[in-house]
Scaffold this motif. Structure first.
Motif, PDB file in Angstrom:
ATOM      1  N   ALA A 212      -7.202   7.538   1.202  1.00 54.19           N
ATOM      2  CA  ALA A 212      -6.221   6.486   1.475  1.00 54.19           C
ATOM      3  C   ALA A 212      -5.706   6.589   2.911  1.00 54.19           C
ATOM      4  N   GLU A 213      -5.391   7.814   3.345  1.00 47.40           N
ATOM      5  CA  GLU A 213      -4.968   8.026   4.726  1.00 47.40           C
ATOM      6  C   GLU A 213      -6.068   7.629   5.700  1.00 47.40           C
ATOM      7  N   LEU A 214      -7.262   8.122   5.423  1.00 47.01           N
ATOM      8  CA  LEU A 214      -8.384   7.893   6.327  1.00 47.01           C
ATOM      9  C   LEU A 214      -8.676   6.402   6.459  1.00 47.01           C
ATOM     10  N   SER A 215      -8.733   5.706   5.338  1.00 51.79           N
ATOM     11  CA  SER A 215      -9.068   4.284   5.358  1.00 51.79           C
ATOM     12  C   SER A 215      -8.065   3.486   6.176  1.00 51.79           C
ATOM     13  N   HIS A 216      -6.783   3.760   5.961  1.00 51.19           N
ATOM     14  CA  HIS A 216      -5.768   2.971   6.655  1.00 51.19           C
ATOM     15  C   HIS A 216      -5.695   3.333   8.134  1.00 51.19           C
ATOM     16  N   ALA A 217      -5.797   4.620   8.454  1.00 48.57           N
ATOM     17  CA  ALA A 217      -5.752   5.029   9.859  1.00 48.57           C
ATOM     18  C   ALA A 217      -6.933   4.437  10.634  1.00 48.57           C
TER      19      ALA A 217
ATOM     20  N   GLY B 122       3.021   0.421   8.351  1.00 52.12           N
ATOM     21  CA  GLY B 122       3.006  -0.749   7.493  1.00 52.12           C
ATOM     22  C   GLY B 122       3.396  -0.500   6.054  1.00 52.12           C
ATOM     23  N   VAL B 123       3.701   0.759   5.698  1.00 55.51           N
ATOM     24  CA  VAL B 123       4.063   1.056   4.311  1.00 55.51           C
ATOM     25  C   VAL B 123       5.318   0.293   3.901  1.00 55.51           C
ATOM     26  N   ARG B 124       6.264   0.141   4.832  1.00 49.97           N
ATOM     27  CA  ARG B 124       7.502  -0.585   4.513  1.00 49.97           C
ATOM     28  C   ARG B 124       7.255  -2.065   4.250  1.00 49.97           C
ATOM     29  N   GLN B 125       6.073  -2.557   4.599  1.00 54.89           N
ATOM     30  CA  GLN B 125       5.760  -3.963   4.383  1.00 54.89           C
ATOM     31  C   GLN B 125       5.184  -4.222   2.999  1.00 54.89           C
ATOM     32  N   LEU B 126       5.009  -3.195   2.193  1.00 55.13           N
ATOM     33  CA  LEU B 126       4.353  -3.354   0.903  1.00 55.13           C
ATOM     34  C   LEU B 126       5.317  -3.691  -0.213  1.00 55.13           C
ATOM     35  N   GLU B 127       6.541  -3.172  -0.170  1.00 54.01           N
ATOM     36  CA  GLU B 127       7.514  -3.439  -1.221  1.00 54.01           C
ATOM     37  C   GLU B 127       8.908  -3.122  -0.691  1.00 54.01           C
ATOM     38  N   GLY B 128       9.931  -3.475  -1.478  1.00 57.41           N
ATOM     39  CA  GLY B 128      11.301  -3.193  -1.069  1.00 57.41           C
ATOM     40  C   GLY B 128      11.835  -4.237  -0.109  1.00 57.41           C
ATOM     41  N   ARG B 129      12.987  -3.938   0.475  1.00 58.44           N
ATOM     42  CA  ARG B 129      13.684  -4.912   1.316  1.00 58.44           C
ATOM     43  C   ARG B 129      13.073  -5.063   2.698  1.00 58.44           C
ATOM     44  N   GLY B 130      12.311  -4.074   3.145  1.00 57.92           N
ATOM     45  CA  GLY B 130      11.688  -4.181   4.450  1.00 57.92           C
ATOM     46  C   GLY B 130      12.698  -4.215   5.578  1.00 57.92           C
TER      47      GLY B 130
ATOM     48  N   ASP C  71     -11.951   1.979   1.176  1.00 55.01           N
ATOM     49  CA  ASP C  71     -11.508   0.848   0.378  1.00 55.01           C
ATOM     50  C   ASP C  71     -10.127   0.397   0.844  1.00 55.01           C
ATOM     51  N   PRO C  72      -9.960  -0.865   1.290  1.00 58.75           N
ATOM     52  CA  PRO C  72      -8.645  -1.317   1.746  1.00 58.75           C
ATOM     53  C   PRO C  72      -7.596  -1.303   0.637  1.00 58.75           C
ATOM     54  N   GLN C  73      -8.022  -1.356  -0.616  1.00 62.90           N
ATOM     55  CA  GLN C  73      -7.064  -1.397  -1.725  1.00 62.90           C
ATOM     56  C   GLN C  73      -6.328  -0.074  -1.904  1.00 62.90           C
ATOM     57  N   LEU C  74      -6.829   0.994  -1.330  1.00 68.74           N
ATOM     58  CA  LEU C  74      -6.137   2.277  -1.413  1.00 68.74           C
ATOM     59  C   LEU C  74      -4.752   2.208  -0.785  1.00 68.74           C
ATOM     60  N   HIS C  75      -4.602   1.376   0.217  1.00 71.82           N
ATOM     61  CA  HIS C  75      -3.319   1.242   0.909  1.00 71.82           C
ATOM     62  C   HIS C  75      -2.253   0.648  -0.008  1.00 71.82           C
ATOM     63  N   PHE C  76      -2.675  -0.169  -0.970  1.00 74.47           N
ATOM     64  CA  PHE C  76      -1.738  -0.863  -1.847  1.00 74.47           C
ATOM     65  C   PHE C  76      -1.594  -0.208  -3.214  1.00 74.47           C
ATOM     66  N   ALA C  77      -2.421   0.791  -3.512  1.00 81.30           N
ATOM     67  CA  ALA C  77      -2.515   1.295  -4.880  1.00 81.30           C
ATOM     68  C   ALA C  77      -1.192   1.836  -5.415  1.00 81.30           C
ATOM     69  N   GLU C  78      -0.472   2.613  -4.603  1.00 86.58           N
ATOM     70  CA  GLU C  78       0.774   3.207  -5.081  1.00 86.58           C
ATOM     71  C   GLU C  78       1.814   2.137  -5.376  1.00 86.58           C
ATOM     72  N   ALA C  79       1.976   1.173  -4.480  1.00 86.31           N
ATOM     73  CA  ALA C  79       2.966   0.122  -4.681  1.00 86.31           C
ATOM     74  C   ALA C  79       2.562  -0.830  -5.801  1.00 86.31           C
ATOM     75  N   ALA C  80       1.264  -1.028  -6.006  1.00 93.58           N
ATOM     76  CA  ALA C  80       0.789  -2.043  -6.936  1.00 93.58           C
ATOM     77  C   ALA C  80       1.242  -1.809  -8.365  1.00 93.58           C
ATOM     78  N   VAL C  81       1.446  -0.550  -8.755  1.00 92.60           N
ATOM     79  CA  VAL C  81       1.828  -0.260 -10.142  1.00 92.60           C
ATOM     80  C   VAL C  81       3.229  -0.773 -10.460  1.00 92.60           C
TER      81      VAL C  81
END
Length: 421
Positions: A218-223, A259-267, A297-307
């Motif tokens: 997940a780190e590698l893909s996003h970086a 960009g993690v703050r852009q996935l969920e929450g108030r941002g 896989d680009p979806q790794l970046h969203f996996a934690e927030a997606a649940v």
């Protein structure tokens, strides 16, 4: 600039500040909005009487064919982040309209000061908001310029209100959620894992070498995505080799979390607010589609927030079919380093539409509206004067224009940082 609080606008167009926000941001928002902004009342739900104030910016000399700029996200603000874009557009004589998306920034709350309900923030409702704004502006039609998520919104707008769209720009376009994801995965792996491009063999080898150390994929893909898009392959190669050698760990952490703050929450208020648009991002655009277990896989970046987010229930429209019926001028803009909506998706969009051209920009990643605003404004201007067909021949010149936008400066910062010990 302190942007840690909440901004909204009331029925009279007055900026309302909540939650102890710092002084500079509301003052700036008030200045920006007071000069060129107005509000219209829009229904929270289409079949109910309750309304909310939708904030709109219109700059430049009024014309019969404005450009409606639709930024990405979803969740991206229009008033605060695009001051430079509107200034550049005004310099080129463009009549520019930008709408603060429902559920975001100055359009976040209803007339009682309450956040809009999650299920009231949909692609369809946002597209109908755009139509109401165009009609309020008293023009017959606009050039709709949509970037990234905004390209999806532009297409829904054109499908629901075809009489209001004289021409369209799809900058880093989205088309079909599942099809796009398959193309993104194949493109990323071909270039940066398999090394099919001779110019990227060393980069792909370095990616595989680092993956072999057991680093989080997940780190590698996003970086890899961030550095390749914003700074290019040579900067990425330096960082990969430095990280493999045990150096640049702090920079790596910062990049891999960008960009993690852009996935969920108030941002960040007025800039990027993902919480109320989650029904679009996850429910309609499939941000949380499952990972496939393969590299990069680009979806790794969203996996934690997606649940914690709404389940995907599908796009409201079949955009490829809609695009095939769009018989007005269409310009598709694509950066050669775009890994989020890569060139194959742009080429598919051009192949579908009957009157479409591709403008390929070099040394650019995702979204000219953010990474190369001078090119974006020139492209928009060309459509207002009926010169869309000449744009492909201008792609080299447009690529070489002076770069503006926050994304461009991030690339410079990464280039400098990767040269440090």
């Amino acid at each position: 600039m302190d942007v840690r609080g909440d901004l909204s606008v009331d029925q009279q167009g007055t900026i309302v500040v909540r939650d102890g926000i710092g002084r500079l941001t509301p003052a700036l928002a008030k200045v920006l909005f007071g000069r060129h902004g107005f509000v219209i009342q829009r229904p929270v739900y289409p079949d109910r009487a309750e309304t909310f104030p939708l904030a709109v910016m219109r700059t430049g000399p009024p014309s019969d064919l404005p450009v409606l700029f639709i930024p990405g996200g979803p969740g991206m603000g229009s008033v605060l982040p695009y001051v430079g874009l509107r200034a550049t557009a005004t310099q080129h004589g463009l009549d520019a309209i930008m709408v603060e998306h429902r559920g975001v920034g100055l359009s976040r709350r209803d007339n009682r000061g309450r956040d809009l309900p999650l299920d009231a923030v949909t692609l369809e409702a946002a597209a109908d908001d755009l139509a109401a704004v165009v009609q309020e502006c008293g023009v017959k039609s606009v050039v709709a310029y949509g970037s990234s998520y905004g390209s999806h919104q532009a297409q829904v707008f054109a499908a629901r209100h075809p009489e209001l769209v004289a021409a369209m720009v799809l900058d880093s376009p989205l088309l079909s959620v599942e099809d796009d994801l398959a193309m993104v995965r194949a493109h990323r792996r071909r270039l940066l894992w398999d090394g099919d491009d001779p110019a990227l063999i060393a980069v792909a080898s370095a990616v595989q070498d680092l993956a072999a150390t057991g680093i989080s994929m997940a780190e590698l893909s996003h970086a890899v995505e961030v550095v390749y898009e914003f700074a290019g392959p040579q900067v990425l190669l330096r960082l990969l080799r430095a990280r493999r050698a045990g150096r640049q760990k702090q920079l790596w952490r910062q990049v891999s979390r960008l960009g993690v703050r852009q996935l969920e929450g108030r941002g960040v208020s007025g800039v990027m607010e993902p919480d109320l648009v989650a029904g679009i991002a996850y429910g309609q655009l499939g941000f949380g589609l499952p990972v496939d277990g393969e590299p990069l896989d680009p979806q790794l970046h969203f996996a934690e927030a997606a649940v914690r987010q709404p389940a995907f229930h599908g796009q409201p429209l079949d955009l490829p079919t809609q695009l095939a019926a769009f018989n007005r001028p269409l310009v598709v803009v694509s950066g050669d380093r775009d890994l989020r909506t890569p060139r194959p998706i742009a080429e598919r969009a051009v192949s579908l539409a009957p009157d479409a051209v591709l403008v390929p920009l070099v040394n650019m990643g995702h979204s000219a509206l953010d990474a190369h605003q001078s090119a974006a404004v020139h492209i928009a201007h060309a459509l207002t004067v009926g010169a869309a067909h000449g744009l492909p021949a201008e792609a080299g010149r447009l690529s070489g224009l002076r770069r503006r936008g926050a994304s461009h400066w991030l690339g410079h910062a990464l280039n400098v940082a990767t040269r440090l010990p």
